[in-house]
Design an enzyme around this catalytic site. Sequence first.
Site, short mmCIF file in Angstrom:
data_model
loop_
_atom_site.label_atom_id
_atom_site.label_comp_id
_atom_site.label_asym_id
_atom_site.label_seq_id
_atom_site.Cartn_x
_atom_site.Cartn_y
_atom_site.Cartn_z
CG ASP A 56 -2.08 -1.05 0.99
OD1 ASP A 56 -2.32 -1.53 -0.16
OD2 ASP A 56 -2.67 -1.22 2.31
N GLY A 85 -5.39 -0.93 -0.89
CA GLY A 85 -5.09 0.97 0.08
C GLY A 85 -6.13 0.51 1.25
CE1 TYR A 120 -5.64 -12.10 -0.59
CE2 TYR A 120 -7.78 -12.26 -1.70
CZ TYR A 120 -6.99 -11.85 -0.71
OH TYR A 120 -7.86 -11.51 0.70
#
Length: 457
Positions: free
Chosen positions: A211, A255, A362
């Site tokens: 992130d 995020g 993923y």
Amino acid sequence: MAQKYDFSIEQLGPCKVHSPIELSTKHGDFRANYVKDSSSVRYSVNVFEDSPAEDCLDVSNLMQKAGPREYIYFNPAHVNAGICTCGGLCPGLNDVIRAIVRCLYYRYGVKKIRGFRFGFKGFFPESGFDTVDLTPQTVDDIHKIGGSFLGTSRGGGNRTIDIVDAVESLSINMLFIIGGDGTQRGALDIANEIEKRGLKVAVVGIPKTVDNDLLFIDRSFGFETAVERATEAVSSIHMEAFSQINGIGLVKLMGRESGFIATATAIASHETNFCLIPEVPFELNGPNGFLEHLEKRILERHHAVIVVAEGAGQDLLATTDETDASGNKKLADIGIFLRDKINEYFNAKGIHINLKYVDPSYQIRSSVTTANDSIYCERLGSYAAHAAMAGKTKMVVGLVNNKYVHLPIQMVTMKRNFVDPEGALWRDALDATRQPILMVNNLTTVSEKYRNVHENH
């Protein structure tokens, strides 16, 4: 007045062993140089009219430069190093493991390097995971695959005593911990327990957070690869939307609390029309709500692409106080929520749409790194090895102002880094998407919403 930081790095003791790496101590001889502890990098480089001139050289603004030292703390023949990867997957984990092993083995002659399997759980006897002997032969090709060669898991970092028991029983004197802010907090607790026992063990972290939400550093490894893969997903969904009657493409990206991936992807893709991130509140309904602006876009251009960070719009959903094994709050699914709300809205309006929703998270997390990210991982791993050999501890390596530095774990885990809604990055994202600055109906409530979001952070 600007906040003062303490960037001083803890040292296990004086460095008395001459490094086996042959480098130069002077400039101009066309040979690479050692780095001195006195070499620093400025954190704040901005100059304002009211900035005192001496602030630039204040010790609270100087970070210790990373790199090989002429004298090191550990005798390489006595080093027994350990490496573990913790938390979720992230592009570049294998690149970092490989870099640490090869630097220790080839540059310093360290032959005893072991990998702990499946994160902190690899330290616990009841888990039953044997350590893995790491040599250049075992790691030479692991950068060509995604995931973690050692395996990873969440949780276990709070079992500090058990972890240090394992470190002590295995005679580990150098521990590399690859993980995000929660993992690095655990690393600091481990280092403090080690110090409490009077052991001489260097604990060096390599900050891993896809992130990109770690404080101070320019970017975390894997972030660039994540944006690259996310941009590919947006390109595909744009073609789906463009090829349909009133096509809408919705992409959910990573995020949790920081929208850096979504923001960067919106700018990089050139095809994103709406970018929704945790830092900027928005409303669904009303004349200035998101759905109204989406309808205008569809009626005018007949297709739209929406990128949403997983932590965006959580105030619109029913959430719980449950947490995962890493202590992260479990988020409600904003992607599914938006998909259903968009369909309901246009159905009620009698407007035909064709919505496609994808969540490539993923696939992105397990991706092989881009070339530039691989370079970054290689250098981070090597600098981590140099720091540990010099007896540095309770620190992470990172890139600040495009220079590699040592950072105290305590500093980088103080709080998260966020996209500034008033900053240049978000302004550029607004230019790229051409979405409204704020999608709320009552501007007087914006400051309250903004304050609530950031208080929760």
